[in-house]
Design an enzyme around this catalytic site. Structure first.
Site, PDB file in Angstrom:
ATOM      1  N   THR A   1      -5.614   8.220   7.147  1.00 58.93           N
ATOM      2  CA  THR A   1      -5.444   7.007   6.235  1.00 58.93           C
ATOM      3  C   THR A   1      -6.942   6.574   6.154  1.00 58.93           C
ATOM      4  O   THR A   1      -7.850   6.981   6.914  1.00 58.93           O
ATOM      5  CB  THR A   1      -4.675   6.006   7.273  1.00 58.93           C
ATOM      6  OG1 THR A   1      -4.555   4.780   6.430  1.00 58.93           O
ATOM      7  CG2 THR A   1      -5.347   5.666   8.414  1.00 58.93           C
ATOM      8  N   GLY A   2      -6.824   5.694   5.141  1.00 59.21           N
ATOM      9  CA  GLY A   2      -8.419   4.908   4.766  1.00 59.21           C
ATOM     10  C   GLY A   2      -8.845   5.697   3.450  1.00 59.21           C
ATOM     11  O   GLY A   2      -7.887   5.925   2.648  1.00 59.21           O
TER      12      GLY A   2
ATOM     13  N   ARG B   1      -6.554   8.174 -10.598  1.00 57.77           N
ATOM     14  CA  ARG B   1      -7.369   8.583  -9.178  1.00 57.77           C
ATOM     15  C   ARG B   1      -6.296   8.947  -8.386  1.00 57.77           C
ATOM     16  O   ARG B   1      -5.253   8.477  -7.999  1.00 57.77           O
ATOM     17  CB  ARG B   1      -7.975   7.147  -8.636  1.00 57.77           C
ATOM     18  CG  ARG B   1      -8.693   7.310  -7.397  1.00 57.77           C
ATOM     19  CD  ARG B   1      -7.842   7.014  -6.203  1.00 57.77           C
ATOM     20  NE  ARG B   1      -8.591   7.192  -4.906  1.00 57.77           N
ATOM     21  CZ  ARG B   1      -7.912   6.960  -3.788  1.00 57.77           C
ATOM     22  NH1 ARG B   1      -6.599   6.482  -3.614  1.00 57.77           N
ATOM     23  NH2 ARG B   1      -8.796   7.110  -2.712  1.00 57.77           N
TER      24      ARG B   1
ATOM     25  N   SER C   1       0.852  -1.099  -0.061  1.00 59.15           N
ATOM     26  CA  SER C   1      -0.091   0.119   0.059  1.00 59.15           C
ATOM     27  C   SER C   1       0.771   1.265  -0.150  1.00 59.15           C
ATOM     28  O   SER C   1       0.157   2.229  -0.125  1.00 59.15           O
ATOM     29  CB  SER C   1      -1.123  -0.053   1.169  1.00 59.15           C
ATOM     30  OG  SER C   1      -0.247   0.150   2.490  1.00 59.15           O
TER      31      SER C   1
END
Length: 339
Positions: free
Chosen positions: A251-252, A228, A82
């Protein structure tokens, strides 16, 4: 007049005594919960990032240098899908990275949708220090990075490519809270392609001079539409620092953070007197009040105030953050949540 001179002399003597004990106003501010210097970051991979940052802070270095060095650790970690060079690609198979950085003077820099550069956090710092701009994106960001001497690399690792081909069998996308962290914790033996969400590393640090800086870096949502961009490179959304008050990062699912200018909101709530944890909680609950179905997603905020106090809050359980100071270098703390 003799009595007045006596009182003035006593006051001066008291000040000298306090200074000798190291608790005069000029000393770094600390509280029972806070400590200076200190660094904190999101998720369990923040532990290693904090340790790298702490080497800078412990040597009397600047918070800005600390957060850059710390953020580079997960960017280089091939287990981390990530953040950085091993990040999962978008639906077209391209790895695009986002990052931002901000110092104690309000200077900031960011890059978004940059390809072929392993350390976008360092490119973001170059944008801050060597251009009149805040944000460079896409091909322009890549061109600038190469001009600055950053090597062009292929970032799609064999493991990430395998996960992408596995995803292509269904090509379905539905974010699942905290799933990237579960994949990371599973290590190299984890099931490829089992992570459909993402998690960012956001870092905040305060140095021995009491100055704050922050950094945020991510590869964004796995299998996202090409182009994106989430909250991480957006100053005020994924990261914000005000040296008079504190700093915050998130975050998220970035879209929900952007809609609420989340990190700026957390800092402004601290300015109004909220603790870091209370400020993060209010920012999360504001998201939920405006969009109740966001409870099925994950958004977390992490904040540090001017005294080094740290707090966090998330929509769902599973969020964690790491704190590092002179007392402890590997503290991992479960974040509180609304659900």
């Amino acid at each position: 007049m003799d009595r007045r001179r006596f009182l003035q002399g006593a006051t001066i003597a008291s000040g000298v005594a306090l200074a000798a004990k190291g608790i005069a106003k000029a000393a770094p501010a600390t509280t029972a919960a806070g400590m200076v210097p200190r660094v904190c970051s999101t998720w369990d991979f923040g532990v290693a990032a904090n340790q790298a940052a702490w080497k800078v802070l412990a040597a009397g270095g600047r918070a800005l240098d600390a957060v850059e060095q710390g953020a580079r650790v997960p960017e280089a970690d091939l287990r981390n899908h990530s953040v950085g060079r091993a990040g999962y690609p978008d639906r077209d198979g391209k790895v695009t990275l986002d990052a931002s950085i901000m110092d104690e003077n309000g200077n900031c820099g960011a890059v978004a949708a940059i390809e072929h550069i392993a350390h976008p956090i360092s490119v973001a710092r170059r944008v801050m220090e060597r251009t009149p701009h805040v944000l460079l994106v896409g091909d322009g960001a890549l061109q600038f990075a190469i001009e600055q001497g950053f090597p062009r690399e292929e970032l799609l690792t064999p493991e990430s490519e395998k996960a992408w081909h596995e995803w292509l069998k269904t090509a379905k996308y539905k974010p699942v809270a905290n799933s990237e962290v579960r994949s990371y914790n599973a290590g190299p033996g984890g099931t490829p392609g089992d992570a459909s969400n993402h998690d960012t590393i956001g870092m905040l640090a305060i140095d021995a001079k009491g100055n704050l800086s922050g950094a945020c870096t991510t590869s964004g949502m796995a299998w996202k539409l090409h182009g994106r961009v989430g909250d991480s490179p957006i100053i005020g959304a994924g990261l914000y620092v005000d040296n008079d008050v504190g700093g915050a990062t998130s975050t998220g699912v970035g879209e929900e953070v952007i809609r609420n200018v989340g990190s700026f909101l957390v800092v402004e709530l601290m300015r109004q007197g909220r603790s870091p944890e209370d400020a993060c909680r209010e920012a999360v609950e504001r998201i939920l009040r405006k969009k109740p179905n966001a409870k099925d997603l994950q958004v977390g905020f992490l904040a540090m105030d001017k005294k080094g106090n740290v707090g966090a809050w998330a929509i769902q359980k599973g969020f964690s953050y790491a704190v590092c100071d002179a007392a402890k270098q590997d503290a991992l703390i479960p974040g509180k949540s609304s659900y």
